[in-house]
Write a protein that holds these residues in place. Structure first.
Motif, PDB file in Angstrom:
ATOM      1  N   ALA A  83       0.812  -1.223   0.000  1.00  0.00           N
ATOM      2  CA  ALA A  83       0.000   0.000   0.000  1.00  0.00           C
ATOM      3  C   ALA A  83       0.846   1.273   0.000  1.00  0.00           C
ATOM      4  N   ALA A  84       1.836   1.330   0.881  1.00  0.00           N
ATOM      5  CA  ALA A  84       2.629   2.561   1.022  1.00  0.00           C
ATOM      6  C   ALA A  84       3.373   2.887  -0.270  1.00  0.00           C
ATOM      7  N   GLU A  85       4.000   1.837  -0.837  1.00  0.00           N
ATOM      8  CA  GLU A  85       4.761   2.048  -2.072  1.00  0.00           C
ATOM      9  C   GLU A  85       3.866   2.507  -3.207  1.00  0.00           C
ATOM     10  N   GLY A 144      -9.700   5.050  -8.777  1.00  0.00           N
ATOM     11  CA  GLY A 144     -10.275   4.074  -7.854  1.00  0.00           C
ATOM     12  C   GLY A 144      -9.174   3.223  -7.263  1.00  0.00           C
ATOM     13  N   SER A 145      -9.537   2.444  -6.269  1.00  0.00           N
ATOM     14  CA  SER A 145      -8.537   1.530  -5.713  1.00  0.00           C
ATOM     15  C   SER A 145      -9.190   0.384  -4.988  1.00  0.00           C
ATOM     16  N   GLU A 146      -8.386  -0.674  -4.803  1.00  0.00           N
ATOM     17  CA  GLU A 146      -8.868  -1.862  -4.091  1.00  0.00           C
ATOM     18  C   GLU A 146      -7.778  -2.324  -3.155  1.00  0.00           C
ATOM     19  N   SER A 147      -8.168  -2.813  -2.000  1.00  0.00           N
ATOM     20  CA  SER A 147      -7.153  -3.297  -1.057  1.00  0.00           C
ATOM     21  C   SER A 147      -7.453  -4.698  -0.614  1.00  0.00           C
ATOM     22  N   LEU A 148      -6.402  -5.471  -0.411  1.00  0.00           N
ATOM     23  CA  LEU A 148      -6.551  -6.790   0.190  1.00  0.00           C
ATOM     24  C   LEU A 148      -5.431  -6.912   1.207  1.00  0.00           C
ATOM     25  N   GLY A 149      -5.771  -6.688   2.465  1.00  0.00           N
ATOM     26  CA  GLY A 149      -4.724  -6.672   3.487  1.00  0.00           C
ATOM     27  C   GLY A 149      -3.792  -5.505   3.225  1.00  0.00           C
ATOM     28  N   ILE A 166      -1.838  -5.296   0.593  1.00  0.00           N
ATOM     29  CA  ILE A 166      -1.645  -5.113  -0.849  1.00  0.00           C
ATOM     30  C   ILE A 166      -2.752  -4.204  -1.378  1.00  0.00           C
ATOM     31  N   LYS A 167      -2.296  -3.228  -2.167  1.00  0.00           N
ATOM     32  CA  LYS A 167      -3.265  -2.266  -2.678  1.00  0.00           C
ATOM     33  C   LYS A 167      -3.116  -2.133  -4.182  1.00  0.00           C
ATOM     34  N   SER A 168      -4.239  -1.901  -4.849  1.00  0.00           N
ATOM     35  CA  SER A 168      -4.214  -1.591  -6.277  1.00  0.00           C
ATOM     36  C   SER A 168      -4.831  -0.221  -6.493  1.00  0.00           C
ATOM     37  N   ASN A 169      -4.091   0.661  -7.101  1.00  0.00           N
ATOM     38  CA  ASN A 169      -4.650   1.951  -7.493  1.00  0.00           C
ATOM     39  C   ASN A 169      -4.900   1.949  -8.993  1.00  0.00           C
ATOM     40  N   TYR A 170      -6.068   2.452  -9.397  1.00  0.00           N
ATOM     41  CA  TYR A 170      -6.367   2.506 -10.818  1.00  0.00           C
ATOM     42  C   TYR A 170      -6.102   3.910 -11.322  1.00  0.00           C
ATOM     43  N   ILE A 171      -5.260   3.976 -12.345  1.00  0.00           N
ATOM     44  CA  ILE A 171      -4.858   5.268 -12.883  1.00  0.00           C
ATOM     45  C   ILE A 171      -5.472   5.475 -14.248  1.00  0.00           C
TER      46      ILE A 171
END
Lengths: 268, 122, 285
Positions: free
Chosen positions: C228-230, C242-247, C249-254
């Protein structure tokens, strides 16, 4: 004018007319017969009464009004199939005017067929002559002219009421369902209020200038429509009346055109 | 043909790749007609213009040919063209990543060569 | 003269709310557009204005340079199907079809019959007695058979079960192949239609947010995944939709350009698939 639309609208109008006649027959012919049978007063001639020229004229009149007022679905059908508001209005105007003309002609003819003789007093029956019988006045010296003028005037007056309904219908359709209810109430209120307001107007005139003022105002208004009151009767000027009617009809048609061009298709 | 259109690669590219694969495996034989753009687009519910674009890539690469009024056919020699092309790209497609991954795992060259030998023997 | 529908400076207000705020864009010939946006974004209003069913407060709509308002010829080239019922309830479906075929010289009557049987439509039923699904089906059939060049479908699959949706998409693809013309489809079931449309128009906050081909949209959208931090550090300053997180681990949509920052080892960048892209683009912040 849109030819395909014409076919569709004619089909729609004929359909409505058919149903109106059906209900009229039901109400004024079948139901009375059944009632007479049930009460035991049925006679053979009952089968032939009820369906008269007045019946047909009334049925046609009701059809005409319904066709004019119940227009929303036809309008939407046209709008959704590539027909412009202008074309729709032109086609509808043409068809309604034709419908009015047909109604008037049918009325006259049926009356003539139904009662070929008219009571002339002292047990005499004379043949009903179209030209003298249907003239409402004798402005011209020629009875044929009088008749033609009468027919023309009845046509103009019927057109006036139909164009009025058309303008009202188009006005009504300009608004959303919610607003339409309000408008109907407003119109009803207006219809009730108008005679009252006219009465108030004349009462005010009488208050201002006594009976004479009210009467002369009344006479003046009537004279605009060609009706001149004299001591022992009245003179009627059909040409002036026709002229007024034509102006009113054109104005109402113009209004319906303007309103029609502002109608939007709402969800309701 | 097996299309996985939930991937994020442009669809026309996927179409081109899948048809090429089918030629490579012999599913679409050389000289035979392949399904029309309409058939493919209906089957997988994708835009016909997109399918056409993908097919045109293969036409440009002389793997497919359009015959007027008859449809699209696999060119003769298409399969060998594909094989040669993939051989040429083998190093970039497979070797580079393999070596990168091996280096990450501290495996040396001899180990890798032995693994490759084992692969050929089985 | 530009071919197609030109929408210029369209403004639509409803009481104090601005529904469409100075909207301008073009609809080109022979393309399948998806018109996307949240409920109440103004999609229906926009389509109704283009089809001259409703009026805008300001702006113009022209087809091949000619204003469509009150123009029979231009109007017959545009067709809109929506939840608004424009056919008499008492009409039998088969009569309805033949009246419509009568009005349009080149109505594809054969296709109409074929689709009726594919959808298992009972042509003897009355329009007013149809279920929601079959109401949509009848409208869809008409839309696919009219000879118009620009067909607008406002939520055409409302109430359709999965099988019938399939039939619809296939019919759409087939007729588009046979006779290419423009379709503009608004729907909320983005997944099924994402691959059929070639171009996308997104309405958000009363404006046209996006008007582009799906291909170029894909090229300029990315999914940045990792710790997430990185991920947050890397995507700082970018257009995150938008974004999604699992624990952890994060996904940011650009959506848009990436930057020149070096990509950390733990972070991977890939493309977003269309469905996810659309959902995140239309999502209200």
């Amino acid at each position: 004018m849109h030819l395909k639309l014409k076919k569709y609208l004619v089909h729609s109008y004929v359909n409505i007319t058919f149903w109106v006649f059906f209900f009229f027959l039901l109400l004024f012919w079948l139901l009375p017969i059944i009632f007479h049978i049930l009460t035991g007063s049925f006679t053979f001639s009952d089968i032939f009464t009820g369906v008269s020229s007045d019946f047909i004229t009334a049925a046609l009149g009701v059809s005409l009004i319904i066709v004019t007022l119940f227009n929303n679905t036809n309008f939407r059908f046209a709008m959704s199939n590539g027909i412009s508001r202008k074309s729709y209005w032109k086609t509808r105007m043409f068809l309604l005017t034709a419908f009015v003309l047909i109604t008037r002609i049918v009325s006259f003819i049926i009356k003539l067929i139904e009662e070929p003789y008219v009571f002339a007093g002292r047990g005499n029956f004379i043949p009903r002559v179209l030209t003298t019988e249907f003239s409402f006045f004798s402005y011209f010296n020629n009875s044929t002219l009088n008749f033609l003028m009468s027919f023309f005037l009845s046509l103009l007056v019927t057109l006036c009421s139909i164009y009025f309904f058309m303008a009202f219908n188009n006005f009504y359709l300009m608004f959303t369902k919610k607003m339409r209810r309000i408008i109907v109430f407003a119109i009803i209120a207006l219809v009730i209020a108008v005679p009252f307001m006219i009465g108030m107007f004349f009462a005010y005139l009488e208050y201002m200038g006594g009976n004479a003022l009210a009467v002369s105002m009344g006479k003046f208004i009537l004279s605009i429509f060609g009706l001149n009151l004299v001591k022992d009767g009245m003179y009627f000027n059909p040409i002036l009346f026709a002229f007024d009617m034509i102006i009113i009809d054109i104005f109402l048609a113009f209004l319906s055109y303007k309103f029609n061009s502002k109608i939007q298709v709402y969800k309701d | 043909m097996k299309f996985n259109f939930n991937s994020a690669k442009p669809i026309f590219l996927q179409v081109a790749e899948q048809i090429e694969d089918a030629i490579f495996t012999g599913t679409f034989k050389e000289g035979s007609q392949i399904p029309s753009t309409t058939e493919i687009s209906k089957n997988f519910q994708i835009n016909p213009a997109t399918v056409l674009k993908g097919m045109n890539i293969l036409v440009d690469n002389h793997l497919l040919e359009k015959r007027r009024g008859r449809g699209t056919f696999v060119s003769v020699g298409a399969q060998s063209k594909i094989i040669k092309n993939r051989q040429d790209n083998f190093y970039n497609d497979y070797i580079v990543n393999l070596v990168y991954e091996a280096k990450n795992l501290n495996m040396d060259e001899t180990q890798i060569v032995n693994l490759i030998k084992r692969g050929y023997e089985s | 003269m530009i071919e197609g529908i030109e929408i210029k400076n369209l403004v639509k207000k409803f009481r104090k709310d601005i529904v469409l705020d100075d909207i301008s864009f073009n609809i080109e010939p022979e393309k399948i557009y998806g018109l996307l946006g949240r409920n109440g974004a103004g999609k229906s209003t926009l389509m109704n204005i283009i089809a001259d069913r409703k009026f805008s407060n300001h702006g113009s709509v022209t087809l091949d340079g000619i204003t469509i308002h009150d123009n029979d010829e231009q109007l017959s080239r545009i067709y809109l199907t929506s939840e608004v019922d424009v056919y008499p309830d008492r009409f039998k479906i088969k009569d309805m079809f033949s009246w419509i075929a009568d009005i349009y010289k080149e109505f594809d009557y054969d296709l109409c019959k074929k689709l009726s049987s594919e959808f298992k439509l009972n042509e003897d039923s009355k329009f007013g007695n149809l279920s929601t699904g079959y109401n949509s089906i009848v409208k869809a059939i008409v839309a696919l058979c009219v000879p118009a060049d620009y067909i607008f479908l406002d939520e055409p699959i409302l109430g359709l079960d999965a099988k019938n949706r399939d039939v619809f998409y296939n019919a759409l693809i087939q007729t588009y192949s046979d006779r290419p013309r423009t379709f503009v489809i608004s729907t909320h079931i983005i997944e099924e239609i994402a691959n059929i449309i070639s171009d996308v128009i997104v309405i958000k906050d009363s404006k046209v947010l996006i008007n582009d081909s799906t291909e170029s949209l894909l090229k300029s959208s990315y999914e940045v995944t990792g710790p997430a931090a990185e991920v947050d550090r890397y995507t700082e300053g970018l257009n995150i939709i938008g974004s999604e997180s699992l624990g952890k681990i994060k996904s940011n949509y650009i959506f848009g350009d990436l930057n020149d920052k070096p990509i950390p080892d733990t972070v991977t960048i890939s493309n977003i698939d269309l469905q996810k892209l659309f959902v995140n683009l239309t999502d209200r912040e």
